[in-house]
Enzyme design. Structure first.
Site: not given
Ligand code: IFM
Length: 449
Positions: A165, A353, A119
């Site tokens: 992401e 999320e 992350h």
């Protein structure tokens, strides 16, 4: 009452650099975010994650908080530089010990860990030595790192998320320069996107080999893209934008090939990343689930005076916006989940999320009345329920975030938590939205009206 299936998992999410602090402790190496934050002008107020929510020292108290909220699952990330201070080579046992303590304490509290391996806090040494994700070597280093962590925790952790992401890592870090490592080179950004997907594909079998019942997936930030008008030109731009931000990631993972319109576009602009024969098959390795991060939608039109296909984002006036200036658009969550089900036949989905930043104040009796955030959750979860009714295999939902934290280039100015953090004292206060979420978890559904 909108009832969710019995097996539906309710959780909350965080990430290492955003909450842990303790950046110089127990042998942790430097990450690209430590370095980026130390460059004046990059972060709001020149803040950094050196202390953050001090979770490294307070994880037990934070697990109690999760218990008070009734969470069934907790998504957190492992800081690569705690495990391998220089990204590869020498392992730091204290780093592994920390995550082992955390996982054991979660399991004791009956909270299922969902571990994200990357992350964003890349070891700085890999940036210095290889240019970070611009190099295939970083993808290889990631696989070694994934091997070390899953070997140690694989008997206890079932749910693994390789990356968070990749779009944001590539674009915001290597092209817009707003995130670490702060570069401004679109060609590098496309190369990075490929190496991230490759790293994911190479790591999946390694994790499976170490963790016999592993459920492995990746988390993508996906938002539905809408055309600002009915014009053909704007629809074309919206389709391209969807290709760049969504299909570029979903297609290779679930269809084994990058979208041809975007490949054509890259070729025309001399941006095509270098790939090696066989990469596509590695990336398309079957996964158990896809994690979806969704906050808003994207509305675009053709940019006036620019070349055909150049998008310009449109802000919908009159719509509600969060403190990030992101439009509140709950239907977008349903659109994304149903699309993944209908067009990509994704086997299982988690919302990894979803949440909102709003300014919060603590009242005289130490309460945080965040009605707008509570509404946001109610509306988005209602749409998640609608997606389930349309057949989307949604297995769980993670609120972003368990607590207020370091919001990257925005520093501590944006509060996403369902728990308020007073950074001066590190006191945690469950917000009204957190109590609402607790009641929703208890009821296993949303009370209407
Ligand atoms: O805080 C971030 C998180 O790290 C990644 N997804 C979006 C969140 C809000 O910006």
């Amino acid at each position: 009452m909108l009832q969710f299936p019995d097996s539906f998992r309710w959780g909350a999410a965080t990430a290492s650099y955003q909450i842990e602090g303790a950046v110089h402790e127990d042998g942790r190496g430097e990450s690209i975010w430590d370095r980026f934050c130390s460059t004046p002008g990059k972060i709001f107020n020149n803040e950094n994650g050196a202390i953050a929510c001090d979770h490294y020292h307070r994880y037990q108290e934070d697990i109690q908080l999760m218990g008070e909220l009734g969470l069934q699952a907790y998504r957190f990330s492992v800081a690569w530089p705690r495990i391998l201070p220089t990204g590869r080579g020498r392992v730091n046992p204290a780093g592994l010990d920390f995550y082992e303590r955390l996982v054991d304490a979660l399991l004791t509290a009956n909270i299922e860990p969902f571990v994200t391996l990357f992350h964003w806090d890349l070891p700085q040494a890999l940036q210095d030595d290889f240019g970070g994700w611009t190099s295939r070597d970083t993808a290889k280093a990631f696989v070694d790192y994934a091997n070390i962590v899953s070997e140690r925790l694989g008997d206890r952790v079932k749910n693994w998320i390789t990356l968070n992401e990749p779009f944001v890592v590539a674009k915001v870090g290597y092209e817009y320069g707003v995130h670490a490592p702060g570069l401004h080179d679109p060609r590098l950004a496309w190369q990075v996107s490929h190496h991230l997907l490759l790293a994911h594909g190479m790591a999946v079998p390694v994790i499976r080999a170490n963790s016999s019942n592993a459920q492995v997936g990746i988390t993508l930030n996906l938002s539905s893209v809408h055309s600002a008008t009915d014009s053909e030109r704007d629809h074309y731009v919206a389709h391209l934008e969807d290709g760049v931000s969504n299909r570029w990631y979903i297609d290779p993972l679930f269809r084994g090939t990058y979208p041809s319109d975007i490949m054509d576009y890259l070729e025309q602009h001399n941006l095509t990343p270098q790939m090696v024969n066989g990469d596509a098959a590695i990336i398309a390795v079957p996964m158990d689930f896809l994690g979806v991060n969704n906050y808003s939608r994207t509305v675009v039109r053709q940019k006036a005076g620019a070349a055909n296909g150049v998008a310009e984002q449109v802000r919908i006036s009159g719509a509600e916006h969060t403190d990030m200036d992101w439009e509140v658009y709950p239907e977008g969550l349903r659109e994304v989940l149903v699309r993944l089900h209908q067009e990509y036949h994704v086997p299982r989905l988690y919302v990894t999320e979803n949440g909102a930043a709003f300014p919060d104040t603590v009242s005289a009796n130490s309460r945080v009345h965040d009605a707008r955030r509570e509404n946001y959750y109610r509306e988005y979860l209602t749409q998640a329920h609608a997606a389930l009714s349309e057949g989307a295999p949604l297995a769980g939902y993670f609120a972003w975030s368990l607590m207020d934290n370091f919001e990257w280039s925005e520093g501590y100015s944006k509060r996403f938590g369902i728990t308020y953090v007073d950074y001066a004292t590190q006191r945690r206060i469950i917000k009204d939205s957190g109590y609402w979420y607790r009641n929703t978890i208890r009821a296993h559904g949303i009370r209407e009206g």
